[in-house]
Design an enzyme around this catalytic site. Structure first.
Site, short mmCIF file in Angstrom:
data_model
loop_
_atom_site.label_atom_id
_atom_site.label_comp_id
_atom_site.label_asym_id
_atom_site.label_seq_id
_atom_site.Cartn_x
_atom_site.Cartn_y
_atom_site.Cartn_z
N ILE A 42 -6.31 53.63 30.10
CA ILE A 42 -6.72 53.28 30.14
C ILE A 42 -8.12 53.76 30.35
CG2 ILE A 42 -5.88 50.87 29.49
CD1 ILE A 42 -6.15 52.07 33.06
N LYS A 44 -7.65 56.25 33.63
CA LYS A 44 -6.91 56.68 35.15
C LYS A 44 -7.95 57.93 35.12
CE LYS A 44 -2.71 55.73 35.51
NZ LYS A 44 -2.78 55.88 34.37
N THR A 45 -7.36 59.16 34.29
CA THR A 45 -7.97 60.38 34.45
C THR A 45 -9.17 60.29 34.44
OG1 THR A 45 -5.53 60.61 33.98
CG2 THR A 45 -6.84 62.75 34.13
N LYS A 66 -1.56 64.83 40.60
CA LYS A 66 -0.71 63.68 39.82
C LYS A 66 1.10 64.00 40.15
CE LYS A 66 -0.38 61.86 35.41
NZ LYS A 66 -1.53 60.53 35.05
N GLU A 142 -3.58 60.70 41.44
CA GLU A 142 -3.54 59.50 40.83
C GLU A 142 -2.15 59.15 40.07
OE1 GLU A 142 -4.46 59.35 35.66
OE2 GLU A 142 -4.84 61.17 36.79
N GLY A 143 -1.51 58.26 39.91
CA GLY A 143 -0.04 57.52 39.37
C GLY A 143 0.23 57.77 37.90
N GLY A 145 1.20 56.02 34.77
CA GLY A 145 1.10 54.29 34.05
C GLY A 145 0.23 53.48 34.51
N ASN A 202 -13.21 49.67 33.79
CA ASN A 202 -13.72 50.74 32.69
C ASN A 202 -13.71 49.91 31.00
OD1 ASN A 202 -14.07 53.40 31.69
ND2 ASN A 202 -11.88 53.50 31.24
#
Length: 250
Positions: A42, A44-45, A66, A142-143, A145, A202
């Site tokens: 969705i 994140k990155t 990450k 950043e996680g 999932g 987003n």
């Protein structure tokens, strides 16, 4: 990127707020944030890399991390998200600090780790974080999932944020189902005693129906206006005001 109003609390105890004692932190964390999302795929990155570029443009020494990544780019031993974060920052650091746990198979971390005979050790992640923190003035972690994706039989992505005592930036993929996913994620953040520093709307193709009214609903329910509203494929940037909202103030 639409200019959203600075986040204001609409409730006495919004889902992202808590006075609970914070867990042990590895190093200072006032200039670091944990990026999670309502789902995988969705953006994140996309948002994390944009945040890193904005931090660099604002004069920060910024690096992305990450902790766990699953799925290598074809013909490589590096995850695409990890590469994107590396490219967006301006601090040189070993890959094993940026991504302590890389896995080739694109699947849930606890499953690929078990298949590889690897235990994802949060203390090791904390050590890598501390070593990155010594090199940089700003970290974007950043996680993988969503917020509750397992990393072993008892821990999940939010346990990493909690161990590092980081505030959370929630990326909401604006598509059907995002209201439930965003509110459940915010509730999980609150239950861990973490701070929801902000959220990003987003937009994803195809454009969802009534997207503006969905943003309004989340603003009301979360008690926070979005830090930004990002259009499909739009390259966002964050000015000094929005960076300060996320804890990155010079």
């Amino acid at each position: 990127m639409s200019a959203a109003e600075p986040p204001q609390s609409a409730n006495s105890t919004p889902p992202g707020g808590s006075d609970a004692a914070k867990p042990r932190a590895w190093g200072e964390h006032t200039s670091a944030i944990f990026v999670t999302g309502t789902d995988t795929g969705i953006g994140k990155t996309w948002i994390a890399a944009a945040l890193l570029r904005s931090l660099c443009a604002a004069g920060f020494r910024a690096v992305g991390m990450k902790p766990v990544a699953a799925g290598f780019a074809p013909g490589t031993s590096v995850n695409d998200d990890v590469s994107a974060l590396c490219d967006a920052g301006n601090v040189d650091a070993p890959l094993d600090l940026r991504n302590p746990y890389p896995f080739a198979e694109p699947a849930a971390p606890h499953l690929v780790a078990a298949a590889a005979g690897v235990t994802i050790d949060i203390a090791r992640i904390g050590d890598a974080y501390a070593r990155l923190r010594a090199r940089a003035g700003a970290l974007v972690v950043e996680g993988a999932g969503g917020a509750l994706v397992p990393i072993d039989r008892t821990h999940d992505m939010l346990d990493i944020a909690a161990a590092l005592a980081l505030p959370v930036l929630l990326v909401v993929g604006m598509r059907l189902g995002c209201l439930n996913h965003a509110l459940l994620t915010a509730l999980a953040v609150q239950r861990r005693g973490l701070v929801l520093a902000g959220w990003i709307a987003n937009a994803l193709p195809p454009r969802m129906a009534l997207v503006e009214r969905n943003v309004d609903t989340l603003t009301e329910r979360l008690g926070l206006a979005p830090i930004a509203i990002v259009g499909p494929g739009e390259q966002p940037s964050f000015d000094a005001t929005r960076l300060a909202m996320l804890g990155f103030a010079r």
